[in-house]
Motif scaffolding. Structure first.
Motif, PDB file in Angstrom:
ATOM      1  N   ILE A   7     -12.067  -5.253  -2.053  1.00 42.46           N
ATOM      2  CA  ILE A   7     -10.831  -5.993  -2.362  1.00 42.46           C
ATOM      3  C   ILE A   7      -9.711  -5.027  -2.720  1.00 42.46           C
ATOM      4  O   ILE A   7      -8.584  -5.169  -2.245  1.00 42.46           O
ATOM      5  CB  ILE A   7     -11.078  -7.029  -3.488  1.00 42.46           C
ATOM      6  N   ILE A   8     -10.022  -4.033  -3.540  1.00 43.73           N
ATOM      7  CA  ILE A   8      -9.018  -3.030  -3.924  1.00 43.73           C
ATOM      8  C   ILE A   8      -8.532  -2.264  -2.699  1.00 43.73           C
ATOM      9  O   ILE A   8      -7.332  -2.044  -2.526  1.00 43.73           O
ATOM     10  CB  ILE A   8      -9.575  -2.079  -5.006  1.00 43.73           C
ATOM     11  N   LEU A   9      -9.434  -1.857  -1.835  1.00 39.95           N
ATOM     12  CA  LEU A   9      -9.072  -1.128  -0.622  1.00 39.95           C
ATOM     13  C   LEU A   9      -8.192  -1.985   0.290  1.00 39.95           C
ATOM     14  O   LEU A   9      -7.171  -1.512   0.800  1.00 39.95           O
ATOM     15  CB  LEU A   9     -10.330  -0.671   0.129  1.00 39.95           C
ATOM     16  N   PHE A  12      -4.781  -2.279  -1.228  1.00 44.09           N
ATOM     17  CA  PHE A  12      -4.062  -1.020  -1.049  1.00 44.09           C
ATOM     18  C   PHE A  12      -3.496  -0.923   0.371  1.00 44.09           C
ATOM     19  O   PHE A  12      -2.347  -0.509   0.564  1.00 44.09           O
ATOM     20  CB  PHE A  12      -4.975   0.169  -1.355  1.00 44.09           C
ATOM     21  N   ILE A  13      -4.275  -1.297   1.351  1.00 37.79           N
ATOM     22  CA  ILE A  13      -3.822  -1.250   2.749  1.00 37.79           C
ATOM     23  C   ILE A  13      -2.686  -2.244   2.968  1.00 37.79           C
ATOM     24  O   ILE A  13      -1.679  -1.912   3.598  1.00 37.79           O
ATOM     25  CB  ILE A  13      -4.996  -1.501   3.718  1.00 37.79           C
ATOM     26  N   PHE A  17       2.381  -2.112   3.857  1.00 35.39           N
ATOM     27  CA  PHE A  17       3.296  -2.797   4.774  1.00 35.39           C
ATOM     28  C   PHE A  17       4.600  -3.203   4.097  1.00 35.39           C
ATOM     29  O   PHE A  17       5.440  -3.868   4.707  1.00 35.39           O
ATOM     30  CB  PHE A  17       2.605  -4.015   5.416  1.00 35.39           C
ATOM     31  N   PHE A  18       4.793  -2.805   2.843  1.00 35.53           N
ATOM     32  CA  PHE A  18       6.004  -3.118   2.092  1.00 35.53           C
ATOM     33  C   PHE A  18       6.667  -1.822   1.633  1.00 35.53           C
ATOM     34  O   PHE A  18       6.651  -1.477   0.456  1.00 35.53           O
ATOM     35  CB  PHE A  18       5.677  -4.025   0.893  1.00 35.53           C
ATOM     36  N   PRO A  19       7.262  -1.079   2.593  1.00 39.64           N
ATOM     37  CA  PRO A  19       7.858   0.214   2.259  1.00 39.64           C
ATOM     38  C   PRO A  19       9.182   0.061   1.502  1.00 39.64           C
ATOM     39  O   PRO A  19       9.825  -0.996   1.543  1.00 39.64           O
ATOM     40  CB  PRO A  19       8.102   0.856   3.625  1.00 39.64           C
ATOM     41  N   SER A  65       6.564   9.266  -1.325  1.00 43.98           N
ATOM     42  CA  SER A  65       7.463   8.104  -1.283  1.00 43.98           C
ATOM     43  C   SER A  65       7.091   7.164  -0.132  1.00 43.98           C
ATOM     44  O   SER A  65       7.671   6.095   0.001  1.00 43.98           O
ATOM     45  CB  SER A  65       8.913   8.552  -1.155  1.00 43.98           C
ATOM     46  N   SER A  66       6.123   7.562   0.652  1.00 44.99           N
ATOM     47  CA  SER A  66       5.647   6.716   1.754  1.00 44.99           C
ATOM     48  C   SER A  66       4.365   5.977   1.397  1.00 44.99           C
ATOM     49  O   SER A  66       3.811   5.261   2.231  1.00 44.99           O
ATOM     50  CB  SER A  66       5.410   7.571   2.997  1.00 44.99           C
ATOM     51  N   ILE A  67       3.886   6.167   0.191  1.00 47.43           N
ATOM     52  CA  ILE A  67       2.619   5.556  -0.221  1.00 47.43           C
ATOM     53  C   ILE A  67       2.852   4.619  -1.404  1.00 47.43           C
ATOM     54  O   ILE A  67       3.230   5.052  -2.489  1.00 47.43           O
ATOM     55  CB  ILE A  67       1.584   6.641  -0.611  1.00 47.43           C
ATOM     56  N   ALA A  68       2.637   3.320  -1.156  1.00 48.98           N
ATOM     57  CA  ALA A  68       2.731   2.339  -2.242  1.00 48.98           C
ATOM     58  C   ALA A  68       1.458   2.440  -3.074  1.00 48.98           C
ATOM     59  O   ALA A  68       0.395   2.754  -2.537  1.00 48.98           O
ATOM     60  CB  ALA A  68       2.895   0.938  -1.665  1.00 48.98           C
ATOM     61  N   PRO A  69       1.509   2.220  -4.348  1.00 51.03           N
ATOM     62  CA  PRO A  69       2.626   1.777  -5.172  1.00 51.03           C
ATOM     63  C   PRO A  69       3.463   2.912  -5.756  1.00 51.03           C
ATOM     64  O   PRO A  69       4.466   2.660  -6.402  1.00 51.03           O
ATOM     65  CB  PRO A  69       1.945   0.991  -6.286  1.00 51.03           C
ATOM     66  N   SER A  70       3.107   4.197  -5.489  1.00 51.33           N
ATOM     67  CA  SER A  70       3.918   5.290  -6.050  1.00 51.33           C
ATOM     68  C   SER A  70       5.344   5.234  -5.518  1.00 51.33           C
ATOM     69  O   SER A  70       6.293   5.576  -6.232  1.00 51.33           O
ATOM     70  CB  SER A  70       3.284   6.650  -5.767  1.00 51.33           C
TER      71      SER A  70
END
Length: 153
Positions: A7-9, A12-13, A17-19, A65-70
């Motif tokens: 579920i976590i994975l 995360f994926i 999709f929300f950049p 900056s391309s990796i959510a949630p960072s």
């Protein structure tokens, strides 16, 4: 336990999709703090490396900056930084606001509140030595005094 990890994975994926919007507002050189205050090159270099990523329209977006949630955390810091002080639009501030912002710059550096500790984790080049802090504090105080003199006719 395996279900929770799946579920976590998946979550995360999905959030990838929300950049964030990495578009910087356009620059107007005549409005920039470093230009209007004729900042000496060495001091300008310090301000750029320690302040401009969050407090200007010249933010540089690093790989994370391309990796959510960072990316969301980063964008929030940049938006808040620009809201509180934007060196790229400093000339648009009225004189009293300029004085207040210069005073806040001194206070934030003196209290070790800027640059943010979270920013310094990934940007060691922005870390200010005691001498660099003194230099910036002296510079911002001098700019505040110069700005205050403009209010006296």
């Amino acid at each position: 336990m395996k279900k929770v990890l799946v579920i976590i994975l998946v979550a995360f994926i999905i959030i990838q999709f929300f950049p964030i919007d990495k578009t910087n507002p356009p620059l107007t050189p005549g409005m920039d703090f470093l230009k209007i205050k004729k900042t000496p090159p060495e001091t300008a270099k310090l301000i750029r490396s320690s302040c401009y990523d969050c407090h200007s329209n010249e933010s540089v977006y690093p790989w994370y900056s391309s990796i959510a949630p960072s990316s969301w955390f980063l964008k929030n810091n940049i938006d808040n930084g620009r809201k509180h002080l934007n060196f790229s639009t400093f000339a648009t501030y009225d004189i009293n606001r300029q004085i207040k912002k210069l005073d806040e710059c001194v206070e934030m550096i003196e209290k070790d509140e800027m640059p943010l500790k979270s920013y310094l984790l990934m940007h060691q080049e922005a870390k200010l030595s005691p001498q660099q802090k003194k230099e910036l504090i002296s510079y911002f105080k001098a700019m505040k005094e110069e700005t205050q003199r403009k209010t006296v006719f």
